[in-house]
Design a protein around this motif. Structure first.
Motif, PDB file in Angstrom:
ATOM      1  N   ARG A  97      12.973   4.994  -8.382  1.00 12.75           N
ATOM      2  CA  ARG A  97      12.834   6.189  -9.220  1.00 12.75           C
ATOM      3  C   ARG A  97      11.798   5.979 -10.323  1.00 12.75           C
ATOM      4  O   ARG A  97      11.072   6.905 -10.698  1.00 12.75           O
ATOM      5  N   THR A  98      11.725   4.762 -10.848  1.00 13.29           N
ATOM      6  CA  THR A  98      10.731   4.473 -11.883  1.00 13.29           C
ATOM      7  C   THR A  98       9.319   4.491 -11.300  1.00 13.29           C
ATOM      8  O   THR A  98       8.379   5.016 -11.913  1.00 13.29           O
ATOM      9  N   TRP A 101       8.072   7.998 -11.025  1.00 13.88           N
ATOM     10  CA  TRP A 101       7.508   8.531 -12.265  1.00 13.88           C
ATOM     11  C   TRP A 101       6.097   8.001 -12.487  1.00 13.88           C
ATOM     12  O   TRP A 101       5.238   8.711 -13.028  1.00 13.88           O
ATOM     13  N   LEU A 105       2.896  10.402 -13.210  1.00 12.53           N
ATOM     14  CA  LEU A 105       2.259  10.392 -14.521  1.00 12.53           C
ATOM     15  C   LEU A 105       0.883   9.735 -14.560  1.00 12.53           C
ATOM     16  O   LEU A 105       0.143   9.951 -15.526  1.00 12.53           O
ATOM     17  N   GLY A 137      11.149   8.048 -19.088  1.00 16.62           N
ATOM     18  CA  GLY A 137      11.846   7.282 -18.059  1.00 16.62           C
ATOM     19  C   GLY A 137      13.268   6.936 -18.458  1.00 16.62           C
ATOM     20  O   GLY A 137      14.185   6.979 -17.632  1.00 16.62           O
ATOM     21  N   TYR A 140      15.428  10.163 -18.270  1.00 14.20           N
ATOM     22  CA  TYR A 140      15.722  10.475 -16.872  1.00 14.20           C
ATOM     23  C   TYR A 140      16.752   9.511 -16.290  1.00 14.20           C
ATOM     24  O   TYR A 140      17.665   9.921 -15.574  1.00 14.20           O
ATOM     25  N   THR A 205      11.940  -0.293 -17.289  1.00 22.78           N
ATOM     26  CA  THR A 205      11.265   0.969 -17.598  1.00 22.78           C
ATOM     27  C   THR A 205      10.084   0.755 -18.520  1.00 22.78           C
ATOM     28  O   THR A 205       8.988   1.290 -18.299  1.00 22.78           O
ATOM     29  N   LEU A 209       6.447   1.677 -17.070  1.00 23.99           N
ATOM     30  CA  LEU A 209       5.905   2.915 -17.633  1.00 23.99           C
ATOM     31  C   LEU A 209       5.154   2.692 -18.944  1.00 23.99           C
ATOM     32  O   LEU A 209       4.332   3.521 -19.326  1.00 23.99           O
TER      33      LEU A 209
END
Length: 260
Positions: A97-98, A101, A105, A137, A140, A205, A209
């Protein structure tokens, strides 16, 4: 089970008082230098940034989770469906899931590509590798941890109290802030702790990110145990993080909160 948790914790505590070996690892003598280093302005800034980002993410999770939990609590027969949708992201790996993103992005990601195709922007927006991406992140990833305790509290809320407030002439806004939120305070505190603690210790995260621009406590601990091989200082930083988490949990227990 208790022994399984106690032995690794005892090893970490012992390592935090030892000295960094010349080639990594730990060695004698015992020292408090590792804890003294935590007060260095560089590491103090990392701790402050971690608390700030975790606090912002927690506030956003509560702000988004409260109306969502209220909607679910008043959904009647569809409660189970909506609750299933809330926990649905847990069926997929947090790492995947990370990375998703990151795909959304990055400069050549879906969002920037779509905005450029619609001629809304000319150059890609810097949406990745900054504090904003990390907070996004975290929100979410940990929003369900805020929704579920809030839902449990709102679902048990006596609606007759809200009706009585309206009968006495209170406006919906007054009923929300002076009746509903105070009655839901235990669930709000539990949600805040359940979100704040993992956000404070996150490293995945912020690493993916935030890149090298966002270093949090979790990244500091990870770096000390891997690249720097300074196990004593990494142990001291992890102990400091553990003390903060345990203090929050102890404060919740003093108030009689049930976090699970």
């Amino acid at each position: 089970m208790t022994l399984t948790l106690a032995v690794p914790s005892a090893i970490i505590v012992a390592d935090s008082f030892l000295t960094h070996g010349a080639y990594g690892g730990v060695e004698r003598p015992f020292t408090l230098e590792n804890y003294a280093r935590l007060f260095d302005p560089l590491y103090a800034m990392i701790f402050w940034r971690s608390f700030w980002i975790a606090g912002i993410a927690t506030a956003l999770c509560l702000a988004l989770g409260f109306p969502l939990a209220l909607f679910i609590a008043r959904s009647g027969a569809r409660k189970n469906l909506y609750l299933s949708l809330v926990i649905l992201p847990f069926w997929t790996s947090f790492l995947i899931r990370t990375y998703a993103w990151m795909f959304l992005l990055r400069d050549t990601g879906l969002i920037n590509t779509a905005l450029q195709a619609m001629h809304i922007i000319r150059d890609p927006l810097p949406m990745l590798y900054n504090d904003g991406a990390v907070i996004l992140g975290l929100v979410y990833g940990f929003l369900p941890f805020a929704v579920l305790p809030l839902y449990a509290t709102l679902e048990r809320l006596d609606r007759s109290l809200l009706e009585a407030s309206a009968d006495l002439g209170a406006k919906p806004r007054d009923t929300l802030f002076r009746v509903m939120i105070p009655l839901c305070a235990p669930g709000i505190r539990a949600s805040a702790i359940l979100v704040f603690v993992p956000c404070l210790g996150t490293y995945l995260t912020s690493d993916l990110l935030g890149g090298s621009k966002t270093i949090l406590i979790g990244n500091l601990v990870q770096n000390q145990f891997t690249a720097s091989r300074d196990w004593p200082f990494g142990a001291a930083a992890s102990i400091a993080l553990m003390i903060v988490a345990m203090a929050l949990l102890f404060a919740a227990r003093r108030k009689g909160e049930e976090l699970l």
